[in-house]
Design an enzyme around this catalytic site. Sequence first.
Site, mmCIF file in Angstrom:
data_model
loop_
_atom_site.group_PDB
_atom_site.id
_atom_site.type_symbol
_atom_site.label_atom_id
_atom_site.label_comp_id
_atom_site.label_asym_id
_atom_site.label_seq_id
_atom_site.Cartn_x
_atom_site.Cartn_y
_atom_site.Cartn_z
ATOM 1 N N SER A 1 -0.979 19.002 -45.285
ATOM 2 C CA SER A 1 0.226 17.991 -46.031
ATOM 3 C C SER A 1 -0.732 17.310 -47.159
ATOM 4 O O SER A 1 -1.748 17.150 -47.109
ATOM 5 C CB SER A 1 0.772 17.252 -44.968
ATOM 6 O OG SER A 1 1.413 16.169 -45.789
ATOM 7 N N TYR B 1 1.458 10.031 -38.449
ATOM 8 C CA TYR B 1 1.459 11.504 -39.120
ATOM 9 C C TYR B 1 0.322 11.615 -40.010
ATOM 10 O O TYR B 1 -0.597 12.718 -40.160
ATOM 11 C CB TYR B 1 2.824 11.449 -39.915
ATOM 12 C CG TYR B 1 2.982 12.977 -40.609
ATOM 13 C CD1 TYR B 1 3.199 14.049 -39.828
ATOM 14 C CD2 TYR B 1 2.862 12.926 -41.909
ATOM 15 C CE1 TYR B 1 3.443 15.568 -40.336
ATOM 16 C CE2 TYR B 1 2.960 14.485 -42.673
ATOM 17 C CZ TYR B 1 3.149 15.417 -41.787
ATOM 18 O OH TYR B 1 3.275 16.604 -42.506
HETATM 19 P P1 NAD Z 1 10.363 22.928 -39.712
HETATM 20 O O1 NAD Z 1 10.849 22.039 -38.634
HETATM 21 O O2 NAD Z 1 11.135 23.875 -40.211
HETATM 22 O O3 NAD Z 1 9.137 23.691 -39.168
HETATM 23 C C1 NAD Z 1 8.195 23.096 -38.069
HETATM 24 C C2 NAD Z 1 8.449 24.160 -36.829
HETATM 25 O O4 NAD Z 1 7.462 23.782 -35.636
HETATM 26 C C3 NAD Z 1 9.623 24.162 -36.253
HETATM 27 O O5 NAD Z 1 10.150 25.626 -36.087
HETATM 28 C C4 NAD Z 1 9.438 23.517 -34.789
HETATM 29 O O6 NAD Z 1 10.302 24.243 -33.665
HETATM 30 C C5 NAD Z 1 8.163 23.736 -34.590
HETATM 31 N N1 NAD Z 1 7.766 22.727 -33.376
HETATM 32 C C6 NAD Z 1 7.720 21.333 -33.381
HETATM 33 N N2 NAD Z 1 7.269 20.970 -32.377
HETATM 34 C C7 NAD Z 1 6.692 22.236 -31.834
HETATM 35 C C8 NAD Z 1 6.292 22.488 -30.276
HETATM 36 N N3 NAD Z 1 5.938 21.454 -29.482
HETATM 37 N N4 NAD Z 1 6.226 23.555 -29.899
HETATM 38 C C9 NAD Z 1 6.403 24.804 -30.592
HETATM 39 N N5 NAD Z 1 7.079 24.624 -31.773
HETATM 40 C C10 NAD Z 1 7.202 23.113 -32.165
HETATM 41 O O7 NAD Z 1 9.564 22.069 -40.893
HETATM 42 P P2 NAD Z 1 8.365 22.578 -41.838
HETATM 43 O O8 NAD Z 1 8.561 21.383 -42.778
HETATM 44 O O9 NAD Z 1 8.431 23.871 -42.308
HETATM 45 O O10 NAD Z 1 6.964 22.113 -40.954
HETATM 46 C C11 NAD Z 1 5.830 23.256 -40.964
HETATM 47 C C12 NAD Z 1 4.795 22.590 -41.373
HETATM 48 O O11 NAD Z 1 4.650 21.819 -42.444
HETATM 49 C C13 NAD Z 1 4.343 21.369 -40.168
HETATM 50 O O12 NAD Z 1 3.179 21.136 -39.807
HETATM 51 C C14 NAD Z 1 4.510 20.125 -41.212
HETATM 52 O O13 NAD Z 1 3.699 18.823 -40.898
HETATM 53 C C15 NAD Z 1 3.953 20.697 -42.570
HETATM 54 N N6 NAD Z 1 4.502 19.804 -43.750
HETATM 55 C C16 NAD Z 1 5.925 19.774 -44.124
HETATM 56 C C17 NAD Z 1 6.318 19.088 -45.282
HETATM 57 C C18 NAD Z 1 7.690 18.888 -45.634
HETATM 58 O O14 NAD Z 1 8.106 18.073 -46.456
HETATM 59 N N7 NAD Z 1 8.633 19.537 -45.134
HETATM 60 C C19 NAD Z 1 5.195 18.606 -46.060
HETATM 61 C C20 NAD Z 1 3.983 18.638 -45.730
HETATM 62 C C21 NAD Z 1 3.654 19.378 -44.618
#
Ligand code: NAD
Length: 271
Positions: free
Chosen positions: A145, A158
């Site tokens: 991130s 976080y």
């Molecule tokens: P998202 O919620 O669509 O994806 C996250 C996934 O992780 C989901 O499918 C959720 O079910 C799964 N998950 C969470 N806890 C879990 C657990 N204990 N066991 C199994 N699965 C689990 O959101 P996203 O934004 O696509 O997130 C993906 C990654 O991107 C994460 O690591 C997040 O920190 C990172 N990220 C997101 C953003 C943003 O703005 N969306 C920015 C920077 C980084």
Amino acid sequence: MGWLNDDVALVTGANSGIGLAVVRRFLAEGAKGIGALVRSASGADSLRKEFGDRVAVTVGDVRSPEANAEAVAHTLNAFGKLDTLVGNAGVWDYFAPLRKFADGQQVANTFREVFDINVLGYLLAAYAAAPALRESRGSMIFTLSNAAFYAGGGGPAYVASKHAGVGLIKQLAYELAPDVRVNGVAPGGTVTPLKGPESLGKQGSKLSEIPGFGDAVADAVPLGFIAQPEDHAGHYVLLASRTNSPATTAAILQSDGGWEVRGRPARRPRN
Ligand code: NAD
């Protein structure tokens, strides 16, 4: 044909957001099949519906060593090898600042939950996948991130968890060379249903539904827009590709609209 011709990947958190965009793109780039570790049966169903037998889905929690081992075994059974691990499942702390915690116990609970999912989950996936990746001379890619490098992308739990991801990538890249490359992608604000920890009562929240979030991100970054999940997917393809990134390990590609150069220069006066 594509950049990932005949490769097999395992993606955690594959049923939504960035993980789902990576699955779609890897298959479009010619991947042979994708293993997926997802938290819920409904997430598993939607993946099977979209991709059929091109995915091998395991339902489990990334905090469980057994779930990670099972996901690797299921992927190997289905497709015969593993070339790329994409550690991606995560939770966000909804900017929870110190002053918002009710007491020290909630601080401890939040820290443990966020670190268990965002850091331990990646370490357990790496542990489970390393033998197969050594054999294939493959690679690992972890979703970090902007919060892996800068303050302000979350609260302390976080931001610290994503900074920890930088250390994880460096140490694993060091330990697993020369057999396995280990890299990261660091997205900035992205339109996804990213949820929060139960310890903060945010397990049902969705980042994309926070009022004004998209505009706040667009206003904060030099490139002036909030990303969609697919905007990051090409970086995973590049890092996974043996022909295009054979000399790249311990690298983290920033896909965040320019956090490094936030703030705008003064406008030049017009004559
Ligand atoms: P998202 O919620 O669509 O994806 C996250 C996934 O992780 C989901 O499918 C959720 O079910 C799964 N998950 C969470 N806890 C879990 C657990 N204990 N066991 C199994 N699965 C689990 O959101 P996203 O934004 O696509 O997130 C993906 C990654 O991107 C994460 O690591 C997040 O920190 C990172 N990220 C997101 C953003 C943003 O703005 N969306 C920015 C920077 C980084």
